[in-house]
Design an enzyme around this catalytic site. Sequence first.
Site: not given
Ligand code: CP3
Length: 344
Positions: A26, A30, A39, A76, A153
Amino acid sequence: MNLSNDLIIKAAKGQKVERTPVWLMRQAGRILPEYRKIRNSLSGFKELVETPHLAAEVTIQPVDILDVDAAIIFSDILVVPDAMGLSYEMIEKKGPLFRNTIQKEKDLNSIKIPDIEDNLSYVFDAIKITKKELNGRVPLIGFAGAPWTIFSYMTEGQGSKTFSKAKKLLYQNPKLSHDLLNKITETTILYLKCQIKSGVDMVQIFDSWAGILNKEQYLEFGMKYVKRICNAIDEVPITVFSKGAYFALSDMANLNCNTIGLDWNMDIENAKNIFGNTKTLQGNLDPCALYSDFKTIEDKTNLMLNKFGNSRHIANLGHGLYPDINPDNVKCFINAVKAYHKNN
Ligand code: CP3
Protein backbone atom coordinates in the site's frame (compact mmCIF):
# COMPACT_ATOMS: atom_id res chain seq x y z
CA MET A 1 14.45 -3.69 -20.75
CA ASN A 2 17.42 -3.77 -18.39
CA LEU A 3 16.73 -2.76 -14.81
CA SER A 4 19.23 -0.45 -13.14
CA ASN A 5 18.01 -1.61 -9.70
CA ASP A 6 17.06 -5.29 -9.67
CA LEU A 7 17.70 -5.98 -5.97
CA ILE A 8 14.19 -7.32 -5.39
CA ILE A 9 14.33 -9.72 -8.31
CA LYS A 10 17.72 -11.00 -7.21
CA ALA A 11 16.59 -11.37 -3.60
CA ALA A 12 13.47 -13.24 -4.73
CA LYS A 13 15.60 -15.66 -6.73
CA GLY A 14 17.94 -16.22 -3.79
CA GLN A 15 20.87 -14.48 -5.48
CA LYS A 16 23.43 -12.43 -3.59
CA VAL A 17 22.48 -8.76 -3.08
CA GLU A 18 24.61 -5.87 -1.86
CA ARG A 19 21.84 -4.81 0.53
CA THR A 20 18.33 -5.90 1.51
CA PRO A 21 15.73 -4.41 -0.86
CA VAL A 22 12.67 -2.62 0.53
CA TRP A 23 9.18 -1.68 -0.62
CA LEU A 24 5.86 -1.30 1.20
CA MET A 25 2.46 -2.82 0.76
CA ARG A 26 0.00 0.00 0.00
CA GLN A 27 2.84 2.38 -0.74
CA ALA A 28 0.87 3.92 -3.61
CA GLY A 29 -1.70 6.36 -2.35
CA ARG A 30 -3.17 6.81 1.06
CA ILE A 31 -0.28 8.38 2.96
CA LEU A 32 0.91 10.69 0.20
CA PRO A 33 -0.55 14.22 -0.18
CA GLU A 34 0.57 14.03 -3.82
CA TYR A 35 -1.76 11.04 -4.26
CA ARG A 36 -4.69 12.69 -2.52
CA LYS A 37 -4.39 15.72 -4.78
CA ILE A 38 -4.91 13.58 -7.88
CA ARG A 39 -7.53 11.43 -6.17
CA ASN A 40 -9.57 14.44 -5.02
CA SER A 41 -9.71 15.85 -8.54
CA LEU A 42 -11.63 12.77 -9.71
CA SER A 43 -15.10 11.33 -9.14
CA GLY A 44 -13.71 8.50 -7.06
CA PHE A 45 -11.29 5.64 -6.57
CA LYS A 46 -12.59 3.66 -9.54
CA GLU A 47 -11.97 6.52 -11.96
CA LEU A 48 -8.32 6.59 -10.85
CA VAL A 49 -7.96 2.82 -11.21
CA GLU A 50 -9.56 2.92 -14.67
CA THR A 51 -7.57 5.89 -16.05
CA PRO A 52 -4.23 4.37 -17.13
CA HIS A 53 -2.04 7.50 -17.29
CA LEU A 54 -3.18 8.59 -13.80
CA ALA A 55 -2.82 5.07 -12.35
CA ALA A 56 0.71 5.09 -13.78
CA GLU A 57 1.42 8.47 -12.23
CA VAL A 58 0.40 7.40 -8.69
CA THR A 59 2.29 4.11 -9.14
CA ILE A 60 5.50 6.06 -9.69
CA GLN A 61 4.93 8.61 -6.88
CA PRO A 62 6.34 6.39 -4.09
CA VAL A 63 9.41 5.61 -6.21
CA ASP A 64 10.11 9.34 -6.58
CA ILE A 65 9.09 10.38 -3.06
CA LEU A 66 10.02 7.42 -0.87
CA ASP A 67 12.83 5.94 -2.98
CA VAL A 68 11.62 2.35 -2.64
CA ASP A 69 13.23 -0.50 -4.55
CA ALA A 70 10.06 -1.46 -6.48
CA ALA A 71 6.83 0.03 -7.77
CA ILE A 72 3.52 -1.83 -7.42
CA ILE A 73 0.93 -1.14 -10.07
CA PHE A 74 -1.87 1.05 -8.74
CA SER A 75 -5.07 -0.96 -8.97
CA ASP A 76 -7.17 -3.11 -6.65
CA ILE A 77 -7.76 -6.81 -6.14
CA LEU A 78 -11.47 -6.17 -6.76
CA VAL A 79 -11.07 -5.47 -10.48
CA VAL A 80 -11.19 -9.26 -10.94
CA PRO A 81 -14.73 -9.83 -9.62
CA ASP A 82 -15.70 -6.63 -11.45
CA ALA A 83 -14.53 -8.14 -14.75
CA MET A 84 -16.30 -11.42 -13.90
CA GLY A 85 -19.63 -9.61 -13.77
CA LEU A 86 -19.90 -8.61 -10.10
CA SER A 87 -19.21 -4.91 -9.98
CA TYR A 88 -17.94 -3.11 -6.88
CA GLU A 89 -18.25 0.42 -5.61
CA MET A 90 -15.68 2.07 -3.37
CA ILE A 91 -17.58 3.97 -0.68
CA GLU A 92 -15.66 6.96 0.73
CA LYS A 93 -14.20 6.28 4.16
CA LYS A 94 -15.90 2.86 4.29
CA GLY A 95 -14.37 0.63 1.66
CA PRO A 96 -15.63 -1.69 -1.06
CA LEU A 97 -19.26 -2.63 -1.56
CA PHE A 98 -20.81 -5.24 -3.86
CA ARG A 99 -24.55 -4.58 -4.27
CA ASN A 100 -25.01 -8.14 -5.57
CA THR A 101 -23.34 -11.16 -3.98
CA ILE A 102 -22.99 -14.85 -4.73
CA GLN A 103 -25.23 -17.02 -2.52
CA LYS A 104 -26.86 -19.63 -4.77
CA GLU A 105 -26.19 -21.67 -7.92
CA LYS A 106 -28.18 -19.21 -10.01
CA ASP A 107 -25.93 -16.35 -8.86
CA LEU A 108 -22.91 -18.32 -10.02
CA ASN A 109 -24.38 -18.70 -13.50
CA SER A 110 -24.16 -14.95 -14.01
CA ILE A 111 -20.43 -15.03 -13.22
CA LYS A 112 -18.16 -15.56 -16.20
CA ILE A 113 -14.51 -16.13 -16.94
CA PRO A 114 -14.16 -12.89 -18.88
CA ASP A 115 -12.16 -11.87 -21.91
CA ILE A 116 -9.40 -10.51 -19.72
CA GLU A 117 -7.52 -8.52 -22.32
CA ASP A 118 -10.68 -6.68 -23.20
CA ASN A 119 -12.26 -6.24 -19.76
CA LEU A 120 -9.13 -5.28 -17.86
CA SER A 121 -7.34 -3.39 -20.63
CA TYR A 122 -7.10 -0.35 -18.35
CA VAL A 123 -4.77 -2.29 -16.02
CA PHE A 124 -2.56 -3.50 -18.86
CA ASP A 125 -2.40 -0.01 -20.36
CA ALA A 126 -1.41 1.38 -16.93
CA ILE A 127 1.35 -1.25 -16.70
CA LYS A 128 2.69 -0.39 -20.16
CA ILE A 129 2.74 3.35 -19.41
CA THR A 130 4.35 2.76 -16.00
CA LYS A 131 7.09 0.55 -17.44
CA LYS A 132 7.85 3.15 -20.05
CA GLU A 133 7.99 5.99 -17.52
CA LEU A 134 9.98 4.00 -14.96
CA ASN A 135 12.49 3.41 -17.73
CA GLY A 136 14.16 0.55 -15.83
CA ARG A 137 14.71 2.48 -12.59
CA VAL A 138 13.10 -0.23 -10.41
CA PRO A 139 11.06 -3.38 -11.08
CA LEU A 140 7.27 -3.19 -11.35
CA ILE A 141 5.23 -5.58 -9.20
CA GLY A 142 1.89 -6.87 -10.49
CA PHE A 143 -0.66 -8.44 -8.20
CA ALA A 144 -3.97 -10.20 -7.71
CA GLY A 145 -6.06 -11.27 -4.75
CA ALA A 146 -5.93 -14.95 -3.89
CA PRO A 147 -9.11 -16.84 -4.84
CA TRP A 148 -10.24 -17.24 -1.21
CA THR A 149 -9.91 -13.50 -0.50
CA ILE A 150 -11.80 -12.60 -3.70
CA PHE A 151 -14.44 -15.24 -2.82
CA SER A 152 -14.81 -13.54 0.60
CA TYR A 153 -15.75 -10.21 -0.99
CA MET A 154 -17.99 -11.80 -3.66
CA THR A 155 -20.04 -13.65 -1.04
CA GLU A 156 -19.89 -11.20 1.88
CA GLY A 157 -20.39 -8.09 -0.29
CA GLN A 158 -18.12 -5.91 1.82
CA GLY A 159 -15.39 -6.01 4.44
CA SER A 160 -16.20 -7.78 7.69
CA LYS A 161 -14.55 -8.63 11.00
CA THR A 162 -15.68 -12.25 10.85
CA PHE A 163 -16.48 -12.93 7.18
CA SER A 164 -19.13 -15.24 8.61
CA LYS A 165 -21.29 -15.07 5.46
CA ALA A 166 -18.35 -16.21 3.35
CA LYS A 167 -17.51 -18.98 5.83
CA LYS A 168 -21.16 -20.03 6.08
CA LEU A 169 -21.11 -20.86 2.39
CA LEU A 170 -18.06 -23.11 2.84
CA TYR A 171 -19.98 -25.13 5.44
CA GLN A 172 -23.40 -25.08 3.77
CA ASN A 173 -22.44 -25.46 0.15
CA PRO A 174 -18.87 -26.69 -0.42
CA LYS A 175 -19.71 -27.65 -4.02
CA LEU A 176 -20.87 -24.14 -4.94
CA SER A 177 -17.85 -22.74 -3.05
CA HIS A 178 -15.43 -24.83 -5.10
CA ASP A 179 -17.22 -23.96 -8.34
CA LEU A 180 -16.82 -20.25 -7.59
CA LEU A 181 -13.20 -20.66 -6.44
CA ASN A 182 -12.44 -22.50 -9.68
CA LYS A 183 -13.83 -19.68 -11.80
CA ILE A 184 -11.89 -17.08 -9.81
CA THR A 185 -8.70 -19.15 -10.11
CA GLU A 186 -8.97 -19.53 -13.90
CA THR A 187 -9.63 -15.79 -14.26
CA THR A 188 -6.72 -14.91 -11.97
CA ILE A 189 -4.26 -17.04 -13.93
CA LEU A 190 -5.27 -15.33 -17.18
CA TYR A 191 -5.12 -11.95 -15.46
CA LEU A 192 -1.61 -12.43 -14.06
CA LYS A 193 -0.36 -13.77 -17.39
CA CYS A 194 -1.65 -10.64 -19.14
CA GLN A 195 0.02 -8.45 -16.51
CA ILE A 196 3.29 -10.26 -17.18
CA LYS A 197 2.83 -9.88 -20.93
CA SER A 198 2.27 -6.15 -20.37
CA GLY A 199 5.57 -5.85 -18.50
CA VAL A 200 5.41 -6.57 -14.74
CA ASP A 201 8.66 -8.00 -13.40
CA MET A 202 7.22 -10.01 -10.53
CA VAL A 203 3.79 -10.74 -9.03
CA GLN A 204 2.31 -10.92 -5.55
CA ILE A 205 -0.77 -12.87 -4.53
CA PHE A 206 -2.61 -11.24 -1.61
CA ASP A 207 -4.54 -13.67 0.58
CA SER A 208 -5.60 -11.02 3.06
CA TRP A 209 -8.29 -13.13 4.73
CA ALA A 210 -6.43 -16.44 4.96
CA GLY A 211 -6.28 -16.09 8.75
CA ILE A 212 -10.02 -16.33 9.31
CA LEU A 213 -10.03 -19.99 8.20
CA ASN A 214 -8.70 -22.91 10.20
CA LYS A 215 -5.90 -25.02 8.80
CA GLU A 216 -8.09 -27.73 7.32
CA GLN A 217 -10.33 -25.18 5.59
CA TYR A 218 -7.44 -23.06 4.38
CA LEU A 219 -5.78 -26.06 2.77
CA GLU A 220 -9.02 -27.08 1.06
CA PHE A 221 -10.47 -23.70 0.03
CA GLY A 222 -7.42 -21.43 0.04
CA MET A 223 -4.00 -22.93 -0.55
CA LYS A 224 -5.23 -25.45 -3.09
CA TYR A 225 -6.08 -22.61 -5.47
CA VAL A 226 -3.00 -20.54 -4.68
CA LYS A 227 -0.99 -23.63 -5.54
CA ARG A 228 -2.71 -23.91 -8.90
CA ILE A 229 -1.89 -20.27 -9.70
CA CYS A 230 1.76 -20.76 -8.70
CA ASN A 231 2.01 -23.86 -10.89
CA ALA A 232 0.58 -21.98 -13.87
CA ILE A 233 3.08 -19.13 -13.72
CA ASP A 234 6.77 -19.57 -14.30
CA GLU A 235 7.59 -16.39 -16.22
CA VAL A 236 8.45 -14.15 -13.23
CA PRO A 237 9.10 -14.57 -9.49
CA ILE A 238 5.95 -15.00 -7.36
CA THR A 239 5.32 -13.82 -3.79
CA VAL A 240 2.51 -15.38 -1.75
CA PHE A 241 1.27 -13.31 1.19
CA SER A 242 -1.28 -15.26 3.24
CA LYS A 243 -2.08 -12.96 6.10
CA GLY A 244 -2.70 -14.75 9.37
CA ALA A 245 -1.98 -18.23 7.99
CA TYR A 246 0.86 -19.06 10.42
CA PHE A 247 -0.73 -22.51 10.77
CA ALA A 248 -0.13 -23.23 7.07
CA LEU A 249 3.47 -22.02 6.76
CA SER A 250 4.92 -25.52 6.64
CA ASP A 251 2.45 -26.44 3.88
CA MET A 252 3.52 -23.37 1.96
CA ALA A 253 7.06 -24.75 1.71
CA ASN A 254 5.70 -26.89 -1.16
CA LEU A 255 4.33 -23.96 -3.15
CA ASN A 256 5.95 -23.25 -6.46
CA CYS A 257 6.77 -19.65 -5.52
CA ASN A 258 9.95 -17.73 -4.70
CA THR A 259 8.88 -15.58 -1.78
CA ILE A 260 6.60 -15.95 1.24
CA GLY A 261 5.21 -12.79 2.84
CA LEU A 262 5.13 -12.80 6.64
CA ASP A 263 2.72 -10.68 8.66
CA TRP A 264 3.86 -9.08 11.91
CA ASN A 265 2.40 -11.87 14.05
CA MET A 266 4.56 -14.47 12.38
CA ASP A 267 7.79 -15.46 14.10
CA ILE A 268 10.82 -14.84 11.88
CA GLU A 269 12.98 -17.59 13.41
CA ASN A 270 10.18 -20.11 13.09
CA ALA A 271 9.69 -19.16 9.42
CA LYS A 272 13.42 -19.42 8.77
CA ASN A 273 13.42 -22.90 10.30
CA ILE A 274 10.52 -23.96 8.10
CA PHE A 275 11.78 -22.55 4.80
CA GLY A 276 15.54 -22.75 5.29
CA ASN A 277 17.18 -21.48 2.14
CA THR A 278 14.40 -22.63 -0.18
CA LYS A 279 12.32 -19.44 -0.11
CA THR A 280 12.89 -15.72 0.25
CA LEU A 281 10.95 -14.16 3.13
CA GLN A 282 9.23 -10.78 2.91
CA GLY A 283 8.15 -8.57 5.78
CA ASN A 284 7.32 -8.02 8.55
CA LEU A 285 7.49 -4.91 10.73
CA ASP A 286 4.18 -4.04 12.41
CA PRO A 287 2.82 -1.06 10.41
CA CYS A 288 1.93 0.55 13.76
CA ALA A 289 5.63 0.67 14.65
CA LEU A 290 5.74 3.56 12.17
CA TYR A 291 3.67 5.64 14.60
CA SER A 292 6.69 5.77 16.93
CA ASP A 293 9.63 8.22 16.92
CA PHE A 294 12.55 7.93 14.46
CA LYS A 295 14.91 6.31 16.98
CA THR A 296 12.37 3.60 17.84
CA ILE A 297 11.62 2.98 14.16
CA GLU A 298 15.35 2.55 13.46
CA ASP A 299 15.82 0.22 16.45
CA LYS A 300 12.82 -1.94 15.51
CA THR A 301 13.95 -2.07 11.88
CA ASN A 302 17.47 -3.13 12.84
CA LEU A 303 16.11 -5.78 15.19
CA MET A 304 13.96 -7.15 12.36
CA LEU A 305 16.87 -7.12 9.88
CA ASN A 306 19.11 -8.92 12.39
CA LYS A 307 16.55 -11.69 12.69
CA PHE A 308 16.10 -12.13 8.94
CA GLY A 309 19.82 -12.04 8.18
CA ASN A 310 21.52 -10.76 5.05
CA SER A 311 20.16 -13.07 2.39
CA ARG A 312 16.80 -14.17 1.03
CA HIS A 313 14.97 -11.23 2.58
CA ILE A 314 12.82 -8.45 1.12
CA ALA A 315 12.10 -5.82 3.78
CA ASN A 316 8.47 -4.72 4.08
CA LEU A 317 5.78 -4.23 6.68
CA GLY A 318 3.65 -7.09 7.99
CA HIS A 319 0.63 -5.62 6.14
CA GLY A 320 -0.23 -2.43 4.27
CA LEU A 321 0.47 1.11 5.44
CA TYR A 322 -2.37 2.80 7.32
CA PRO A 323 -3.59 6.09 5.84
CA ASP A 324 -2.60 8.25 8.84
CA ILE A 325 1.05 7.16 8.99
CA ASN A 326 3.41 10.11 8.49
CA PRO A 327 5.41 9.79 5.23
CA ASP A 328 8.53 11.01 7.11
CA ASN A 329 8.29 7.96 9.38
CA VAL A 330 7.91 5.72 6.33
CA LYS A 331 11.02 7.30 4.90
CA CYS A 332 12.82 6.66 8.21
CA PHE A 333 12.01 2.94 7.89
CA ILE A 334 13.22 2.82 4.28
CA ASN A 335 16.45 4.67 5.11
CA ALA A 336 17.08 2.37 8.09
CA VAL A 337 16.87 -0.67 5.81
CA LYS A 338 19.23 0.92 3.27
CA ALA A 339 21.73 1.98 5.97
CA TYR A 340 21.78 -1.42 7.65
CA HIS A 341 24.44 -3.17 5.61
CA LYS A 342 26.74 -0.19 5.79
CA ASN A 343 26.70 -0.49 9.57
CA ASN A 344 26.97 -4.25 9.80
O1 CP3 B 1 0.21 0.61 -3.15
C1 CP3 B 1 -0.32 -0.48 -3.40
O2 CP3 B 1 -0.24 -1.45 -2.64
C2 CP3 B 1 -0.98 -0.67 -4.74
C3 CP3 B 1 -2.36 -0.53 -4.81
C4 CP3 B 1 -3.31 -1.44 -4.03
C5 CP3 B 1 -4.59 -0.97 -3.63
N1 CP3 B 1 -5.29 -2.01 -3.14
C6 CP3 B 1 -5.05 0.42 -3.78
C7 CP3 B 1 -6.12 0.91 -2.87
C8 CP3 B 1 -3.25 -2.79 -3.69
C9 CP3 B 1 -2.09 -3.77 -3.84
C10 CP3 B 1 -4.51 -3.14 -3.12
C11 CP3 B 1 -4.84 -4.52 -2.70
C12 CP3 B 1 -6.06 -4.76 -1.93
N2 CP3 B 1 -7.29 -4.17 -2.06
C13 CP3 B 1 -6.17 -5.76 -0.93
C14 CP3 B 1 -5.07 -6.73 -0.53
C15 CP3 B 1 -4.07 -6.11 0.34
C16 CP3 B 1 -4.50 -5.88 1.77
O3 CP3 B 1 -4.46 -4.72 2.19
O4 CP3 B 1 -4.85 -6.84 2.44
C17 CP3 B 1 -7.48 -5.71 -0.42
C18 CP3 B 1 -8.06 -6.59 0.68
C19 CP3 B 1 -8.18 -4.70 -1.16
C20 CP3 B 1 -9.60 -4.31 -1.03
C21 CP3 B 1 -9.74 -2.89 -0.63
N3 CP3 B 1 -9.43 -1.81 -1.44
C22 CP3 B 1 -10.22 -2.38 0.60
C23 CP3 B 1 -10.66 -3.23 1.76
C24 CP3 B 1 -10.19 -0.97 0.51
C25 CP3 B 1 -10.72 0.05 1.49
C26 CP3 B 1 -9.96 0.20 2.69
C27 CP3 B 1 -8.55 0.62 2.47
O5 CP3 B 1 -7.68 -0.24 2.63
O6 CP3 B 1 -8.32 1.82 2.18
C28 CP3 B 1 -9.64 -0.64 -0.75
C29 CP3 B 1 -9.40 0.74 -1.25
C30 CP3 B 1 -8.06 1.07 -1.75
N4 CP3 B 1 -7.29 0.27 -2.56
C31 CP3 B 1 -7.35 2.29 -1.51
C32 CP3 B 1 -6.15 2.21 -2.24
C33 CP3 B 1 -5.08 3.25 -2.38
C34 CP3 B 1 -7.85 3.49 -0.70
C35 CP3 B 1 -8.93 4.10 -1.50
C36 CP3 B 1 -8.87 5.55 -1.78
O7 CP3 B 1 -7.90 6.14 -2.26
O8 CP3 B 1 -9.95 6.10 -1.57
